[in-house]
Design an enzyme around this catalytic site. Structure first.
Site, short mmCIF file in Angstrom:
data_model
loop_
_atom_site.label_atom_id
_atom_site.label_comp_id
_atom_site.label_asym_id
_atom_site.label_seq_id
_atom_site.Cartn_x
_atom_site.Cartn_y
_atom_site.Cartn_z
CE LYS A 81 -5.23 2.04 0.42
NZ LYS A 81 -3.86 2.58 0.20
CB SER A 156 -2.77 2.86 3.73
OG SER A 156 -2.66 3.27 2.37
CB SER A 180 0.00 2.69 0.84
OG SER A 180 0.24 3.53 1.94
#
Length: 482
Positions: A81, A156, A180
């Site tokens: 990420k 996210s 997330s």
């Protein structure tokens, strides 16, 4: 050969590389070839590092040729990420303020995974500093859900979830400050684990005061594995978990054998189930699919399942206040004045709010109250099951639906099952529970007592055996796969 190989789990792939059935370079090149084919449709990655990945693979192959032992993730391609630092590889955090930022050091988790011989493919797209449950940011196209490219993959850790579902990589790293990891796991039909607070150390994310926006969410944030199988998450945890002096919240892990937990006996469990926590508006299909999955799970284990109201109130305002409290408001407001309209509107709105000390102290008191409510509740139960999210995947360019099951709700209401367990730090996972009539994934959340990560993994693995999910292929990717 390689196309079928790329659909295998990380555990199998690492064994093949160690045994010499396939070279790390062959596996990496095949992954990059698949990325070239599928990534334009999915838009999961914001930065790719193909030359670095191939060089790392060749180094692994040379070590194997010399007879040197390889790590637990030998040659396994890894997506990270874009909020998680990677030395020498651009890490933008989805913000124009960091558009060209190249960290000097890896996050602890990246450092440990690379030391175990995972291969860094690149960075996956996330919303600006992670302040959203979907994947939009000012720099890159929004990732698309491989089950329906008109839908969001959630966030996210949006790109990580999309990359896994599209089978662009076997393992990915996400971060979870309010759900997330679990949110995109649910929306993308993959597995995501948020271990107990402190099991996985974080640095420099959340902790390096030099980087406004990056240095936020300290008491809420977790980094966790996202995978297509529970075993692969256990394998990643066996590498990532354990204390580090750079994270004052990190804790020892000698009480958990991550891989052995997968076969932990599960007789006599007391399982609580709530379809709505007593207040959440829940889509009718989500409610039906998760309720059926919870009952099937308990019946298969011979466990006691009790449908209950855990007494959790809507504390979203307190969550927002804690996020603001743990943000560098001075640094981010200066950033906002420089970025202007290039900052995400919802993030700008948070920074412009007239926060008072009472907002923050009231939120902290609320967190204490919720922690106390839940440890008392969990004295009666080994596990708590719920939907992971209140809705299936929705249209790509939304923050969230404003009507759920006929009720008008806030655009973040659909996230309400997740953030309470960032308040408490309890272990929580999302397992694929089934599909809507139109073929969109639905997740079930499995929550354990504080520090009982082994039971959450064991329950996840048991559910995977009862109701396997990895043979399902996303519709959009199936067209490319044929």
């Amino acid at each position: 050969m390689f196309d079928a190989l790329l659909d295998e789990d990380a555990t199998q792939l690492a064994a093949r590389v160690r045994d010499g059935e396939v070279s790390a370079r062959e596996l990496t090149q095949a992954t990059l070839d698949r990325l070239e084919q599928r990534e334009p449709l999915i838009q999961a990655f914001c930065t790719l590092a193909p030359e670095r990945a191939l060089a790392q693979a060749e180094q692994i192959d040379r070590r194997r040729a010399r007879g040197e032992p390889l790590g637990a993730l030998a040659g396994v391609p890894l997506a990270v990420k874009d909020l998680i630092c990677t030395a020498g590889v651009r890490t933008t955090s989805g913000s124009a303020a960091y558009a060209d930022f190249i960290p000097e050091e890896d996050d602890i988790t990246v450092e440990r995974l690379l030391a175990a011989d995972a291969i860094l493919l690149g960075k996956t797209t996330a919303p600006e500093f992670g302040y959203s449950g979907v994947g939009h940011n000012p720099l890159f196209p929004s990732p698309r859900n491989p089950w329906d490219v008109s839908k969001t993959p959630g966030g996210s850790s949006a790109g990580s979830g999309a990359a896994l579902a599209a089978r662009l990589c076997p393992i990915a790293l996400g971060s979870d400050g309010g759900g997330s990891v679990r949110i995109p796991a649910a929306h993308c039909g993959v597995y995501g684990l948020k271990a107990s607070m402190g099991r996985v150390p974080l640095w420099p994310g959340c902790r390096d005061e030099r980087y406004p926006g990056v240095s936020s969410w300290e008491s809420l944030e977790h980094i966790g594995p996202m995978t297509r199988s529970v075993r692969d998450s256990a394998l990643m945890m066996s590498v990532m978990a354990g204390p580090d002096m750079r994270d004052r919240h990190s804790i020892p892990c000698s009480d958990v054998d991550w891989l052995a937990s997968l076969d932990r006996p599960l007789q006599g469990l007391r399982i609580a189930f709530s379809a709505d926590f007593g207040y959440i508006a829940v889509d009718a299909e989500v409610r039906a699919v998760v309720t059926a999955a919870a009952r099937r799970f308990a019946a298969a284990l011979g466990a006691e399942l009790e449908e209950v109201d855990p007494g959790i109130a809507d504390e979203s305002a307190s969550f927002a206040a804690l996020v603001a409290f743990e943000s560098d408001l001075s640094g981010m407001r200066q950033m906002q004045s420089e970025l202007g309209a290039t900052m995400s509107p919802h993030l700008s709105a948070m920074l412009q709010r007239d926060w008072r000390a009472e907002h923050f102290t009231d939120a902290n008191t609320t967190r204490k109250k919720l922690c106390n409510q839940l440890w008392r509740f969990m004295q009666r139960y080994d596990l708590l099951l719920s939907p992971t999210l209140a809705v299936p995947p929705f249209a790509l360019h939304m923050q969230g639906p404003e009507v759920i099951d006929g009720r008008m709700v806030r655009s973040d209401h659909w996230l309400s099952f997740c953030f309470p367990f960032n308040f408490t730090g309890q272990p929580a996972a999302s397992v694929p529970a089934g599909f809507t009539a139109s073929g969109l994934p639905i997740g079930m959340q499995i929550v354990g007592r504080h520090l009982d990560d082994g039971l959450v993994l064991a329950a996840s693995a048991a559910f995977e055996r009862i109701q396997p999910w990895n043979h399902h292929y996303p519709a959009a990717i199936g067209v490319l796969h044929e």
